[in-house]
Design a protein around this motif. Structure first.
Motif: not given
Length: 496
Positions: A153-164
């Motif tokens: 089980x886990x939490x949904x984290x923001x997508x880090x593959x495309x850095x701002x």
């Protein structure tokens, strides 16, 4: 009832008895005789009334119509099914994956909106127990060779593959997933154990929906990518257990993050070659991989093998893999063996797959007629295409889904058809390993929403089939799960 001469004889006998009294007795005696005559007549009347009373007809034996269900039993057109208590599985459960380990044991995993659920049987569906866990984010299940079950089980984290633009190089902290363990005989999951992740760089793939590789009752591994295209195996055990050192994959290999088979095998790519090796035990190095021949690894093939298998039985995991220019291969992987099967026809969109008894069934498109039909293959690569489609489609536009299961002596297919106005659930069987199917029988048919029967899963245990059905509980607004079993490859069905 007394009729004709019988009633007359009784009347004459009563009168004769009274007349016989008169010569011997006087007027007073005559009165007594009259009274006795009246009593005799009254008795005769009562006797005639009893004899003339109509016999009550016995209550007819009624059989509930198909679709009638209590919380304990469901009636279908092919037999009865027994209810599963709602404490084991809510009616809203979506069953996602089935692990049939042998002729007795299976684990059926699914989820509701806020809960992960697994149904476990050790006697081919006769009885069940469940493992349940509330969740706030994502969850995945996996099962080991000994039947040990692990929930991640886990939490949904923001997508880090495309850095701002202008973002810092370092990635923000990510909550690691947790693993919960259950040996096969367990009735509940262990306490959650956090996975120790390596430092995750910017652009790393987060371990969302990560599928664990179950190594033992209290040992599992997750494949993560702390850097883009650089995979590492991390290990976890129960709370308080020492953490094993992570094992990185060779830099020249691209890992596919879903384990296949039991014991689990690790898939990776080197160039256009698919490689397979066992997932090492904690503290052990990686083995040299073996190459899977007969498969062209395109982006579509890579994507297919990066998702959970379509079917799992014994030590095997099965997946459909697109192949150029426009065909489909069946890839079967275990810890020690692999097989690539060429289907005799293209797999249907969203094709159903059934596997057991060393045979695999796949829903395909017939080359000539373009109708949906079924191909049945052995692990050695011999495939049979049904001479005619097992089911005839409805004329009107409708939704359609199929569940498939081979046995040692035949194969069975269950079709669900549904429109806004009506629904139907049908079963077809083939004793000839899928070449010729008999006339389909309906499990249930109806109109509207109420009374609808739906199939949740179809499991094969040797020659024994078990289907999990969902139906409305009559007289309530609830639905429930029910189990029916067949010990003759689907010919007859009864409560397990």
């Amino acid at each position: 009832m007394l009729h004709g001469s019988g009633a007359g004889r009784l009347v004459r006998a009563a009168r004769g008895a009274a007349g016989a009294e008169r010569p011997r007795r006087g007027r007073g005696a005559r009165g007594g005789a009259d009274r006795r005559l009246a009593a005799a007549a009254a008795a005769l009347t009562a006797l005639l009334a009893i004899g003339c009373k109509k016999k009550e007809k016995p209550e007819p034996i009624t059989v509930p119509p198909p679709g009638a269900a209590s919380s304990d039993e469901l009636t279908t057109a092919i037999g009865q099914a027994r209810g599963i208590h709602s404490a084991l599985a809510p009616s809203s459960t979506r069953w996602l994956r089935a692990f049939v380990l042998d002729d007795k044991r299976a684990v059926l995993t699914g989820e509701v909106e806020n809960e992960a659920i697994a149904l476990v049987t050790d006697n081919a569906g006769r009885t069940w127990r469940s493992l349940r866990r509330l969740r706030e984010g994502w969850s995945t299940w996996s099962v080991g060779a000994d039947g040990s079950t692990v929930l991640t089980v886990g939490t949904r984290s923001p997508d880090l593959s495309q850095p701002a633009r202008g973002a810092a190089v370092a990635a923000p902290a990510t909550d690691p997933p947790s693993l919960l363990f259950a040996p096969f005989e367990a009735t509940e999951l262990s306490a959650p154990s956090l996975v120790t992740l390596p430092e995750m760089s910017r652009g790393a793939r987060q371990p969302v929906n990560a599928v664990p590789a179950v190594l033992a009752a209290e040992s599992a591994a997750l494949l993560v990518e702390p850097k883009p295209r650089r995979a590492t195996l991390v290990y976890a055990g129960p709370p308080g257990a020492p953490t094993a050192a992570p094992v990185p994959l060779p830099a020249q290999e691209q890992a596919l993050l879903v384990p296949y088979g039991r014991p689990p095998a690790l898939l990776s790519m080197r160039g256009r070659n698919l490689l397979v090796r066992p997932v090492p035990e904690p503290g052990k190095p990686l083995d040299a991989p073996r190459s899977v021949d007969g498969l062209v690894m395109t982006p579509a093939a890579t994507a297919a093998l990066s998702t959970p298998p379509a079917c799992d039985f014994a030590g095997w995991s099965i997946q459909l893999v697109p192949q150029p220019p426009d065909t489909t291969a069946v890839v079967a992987i275990s810890a020690t063996q692999t097989a690539v099967l060429k289907l005799p026809a293209k797999a249907a969109p969203g094709a159903a797959v059934g596997c057991a008894a060393d045979r695999i069934m796949v829903e395909v498109v017939a080359p000539a007629s373009k109708e949906l039909t079924i191909a049945t293959c052995t692990l050695e690569g011999a495939c049979v295409l049904a001479e005619k489609p097992p089911f005839r489609p409805w004329i009107e536009p409708h939704e359609r889904s199929v569940a498939l299961a081979p046995t040692r002596e035949g194969v069975a297919a269950i079709l669900t058809s549904r429109t806004a106005a009506r629904w139907g659930l049908y079963i077809a069987q083939s004793p000839e390993a899928g070449k010729i199917y008999g006339v389909p029988r309906f499990i249930g048919e109806g109109t509207g929403e109420r009374g609808r029967i739906e199939i949740g899963a179809l499991l094969s245990f040797g020659n024994r089939l078990v289907m999990l059905l969902q139906a409305d509980v009559t007289g309530t607004s609830r639905r429930g799960w029910y189990v029916a079993a067949s010990d003759d490859s689907g010919l007859t069905w009864s409560p397990p």
